[in-house]
Write a protein that holds these residues in place. Structure first.
Motif, PDB file in Angstrom:
ATOM      1  N   TYR A 214      42.155 -33.147   8.981  1.00  0.00           N
ATOM      2  CA  TYR A 214      40.826 -32.621   9.290  1.00  0.00           C
ATOM      3  C   TYR A 214      40.866 -31.099   9.412  1.00  0.00           C
ATOM      4  N   HIS A 215      41.940 -30.573   9.995  1.00  0.00           N
ATOM      5  CA  HIS A 215      42.075 -29.120  10.134  1.00  0.00           C
ATOM      6  C   HIS A 215      42.078 -28.450   8.761  1.00  0.00           C
ATOM      7  N   LYS A 216      42.703 -29.116   7.765  1.00  0.00           N
ATOM      8  CA  LYS A 216      42.779 -28.542   6.419  1.00  0.00           C
ATOM      9  C   LYS A 216      41.400 -28.406   5.790  1.00  0.00           C
ATOM     10  N   ILE A 217      40.466 -29.235   6.202  1.00  0.00           N
ATOM     11  CA  ILE A 217      39.110 -29.151   5.665  1.00  0.00           C
ATOM     12  C   ILE A 217      38.279 -28.158   6.466  1.00  0.00           C
ATOM     13  N   TRP A 218      38.391 -28.201   7.794  1.00  0.00           N
ATOM     14  CA  TRP A 218      37.581 -27.310   8.628  1.00  0.00           C
ATOM     15  C   TRP A 218      38.038 -25.852   8.538  1.00  0.00           C
ATOM     16  N   GLY A 219      39.338 -25.615   8.384  1.00  0.00           N
ATOM     17  CA  GLY A 219      39.871 -24.253   8.387  1.00  0.00           C
ATOM     18  C   GLY A 219      39.207 -23.333   7.378  1.00  0.00           C
ATOM     19  N   GLN A 221      36.414 -23.396   6.217  1.00  0.00           N
ATOM     20  CA  GLN A 221      34.999 -23.213   6.528  1.00  0.00           C
ATOM     21  C   GLN A 221      34.783 -22.274   7.713  1.00  0.00           C
ATOM     22  N   GLY A 222      35.850 -21.664   8.202  1.00  0.00           N
ATOM     23  CA  GLY A 222      35.717 -20.669   9.263  1.00  0.00           C
ATOM     24  C   GLY A 222      36.111 -21.131  10.646  1.00  0.00           C
ATOM     25  N   ASP A 227      39.144 -24.041  17.790  1.00  0.00           N
ATOM     26  CA  ASP A 227      38.000 -24.953  17.659  1.00  0.00           C
ATOM     27  C   ASP A 227      38.415 -26.402  17.819  1.00  0.00           C
ATOM     28  N   TRP A 228      39.517 -26.818  17.170  1.00  0.00           N
ATOM     29  CA  TRP A 228      39.873 -28.232  17.272  1.00  0.00           C
ATOM     30  C   TRP A 228      40.716 -28.543  18.493  1.00  0.00           C
ATOM     31  N   LEU A 235      32.100 -26.293  16.624  1.00  0.00           N
ATOM     32  CA  LEU A 235      32.631 -27.359  15.775  1.00  0.00           C
ATOM     33  C   LEU A 235      31.938 -28.685  16.087  1.00  0.00           C
ATOM     34  N   ILE A 236      31.767 -28.993  17.364  1.00  0.00           N
ATOM     35  CA  ILE A 236      31.068 -30.228  17.740  1.00  0.00           C
ATOM     36  C   ILE A 236      29.661 -30.237  17.161  1.00  0.00           C
TER      37      ILE A 236
END
Length: 255
Positions: A214-219, A221-222, A227-228, A235-236
């Motif tokens: 999930y971090h690989k996808i969110w990262g 995007q800023g 955040d995680w 993020l929430i």
């Protein structure tokens, strides 16, 4: 593309009679589909079969079936049987899950892209000896990155995304094209108080916030580690919906 409202139900802590009551209520409220995940609790295929027998209209589908835990021939037989017996109310949702769910069961983790492509290739030619469903069960692939999205576009009927931002959903639609199914699961909290609503969403998402895929996808995007690790408000707010009925509807419409 027609929009339809579906639900995902974790079943680990739900007694059978209560689960049947809940699914019948979902059906009476007009929900299109109920997705059953595979973690360590109830086995989704047997559960889907039982719930399909207890309902009349709602779709009951695997969301998702772990491809490490079920070989492609077995999944093809199960999908055909459930689709045939239910009159076409089953969808075969497939996913690579995560090492933490795969390795304790005695399986060896493999890279998601090659694993899913090989699995779908075999699924397409797996022999089915039982009566064929009038309409084959759709095959939906869970994937949040472009590799699995392209595999879904090329080799399946659609894509399933979970706890992702609107940006990821946009990317998925672009890769899938206009005709493939896209199922976006948005965790919702019916609570207009920003503090208590975000706190509940944060606790509900805590396990997934810890997972590197999930971090690989969110990262990109800023978002970053803060955040995680902290489950930041921003993020929430990006991956969940909270508020009163109007706010939830607005957020779901945006997705």
């Amino acid at each position: 593309m027609t929009r339809k409202l579906s639900l995902l139900q974790w079943t680990e802590g739900t007694r059978g009679a209560d689960l049947v009551d809940a699914v019948r209520r979902f059906e009476s409220l007009g929900y299109h589909e109920l997705w059953l995940p595979e973690v360590f609790g109830r086995e989704p295929l047997s559960t889907a079969g039982y719930l399909l027998a207890k309902t009349e209209h709602v779709r009951i589908s695997s969301g998702i079936l772990n491809v490490f835990a079920h070989d492609a021939d077995s999944a093809a037989q199960a999908a055909n049987g459930l689709a045939e017996l239910s009159g076409g109310r089953f969808t075969l949702g497939l996913g690579v899950s995560h090492p933490v769910f795969v390795e304790p069961r005695g399986h060896t983790w493999e890279m998601p892209g090659p694993k899913m492509r090989t699995y779908l290739d075999r699924l397409a030619v797996a022999p089915i000896e039982s009566p064929l469903a009038e309409k084959p069960a759709p095959v939906i692939v869970a994937g949040h990155g472009p590799v699995l999205m392209r595999i879904a576009a090329e080799n399946a009927d659609g894509l399933f995304v979970f706890l992702q931002t609107i940006e990821t959903v946009k990317q998925a639609r672009q890769i899938l094209g206009p005709d493939k199914e896209l199922h976006a699961l948005v965790r919702c909290v019916l609570d207009p108080d920003p503090v208590s609503a975000r706190d509940l969403a944060r606790r509900a998402c805590a396990f997934y916030l810890s997972l590197p895929p999930y971090h690989k996808i969110w990262g990109p995007q800023g978002y970053d580690e803060r955040d995680w690790v902290e489950g930041s408000d921003r993020l929430i707010d990006a991956i969940c919906a909270w508020g009163d009925v109007g706010a939830l509807k607005s957020k779901i419409d945006a997705f």
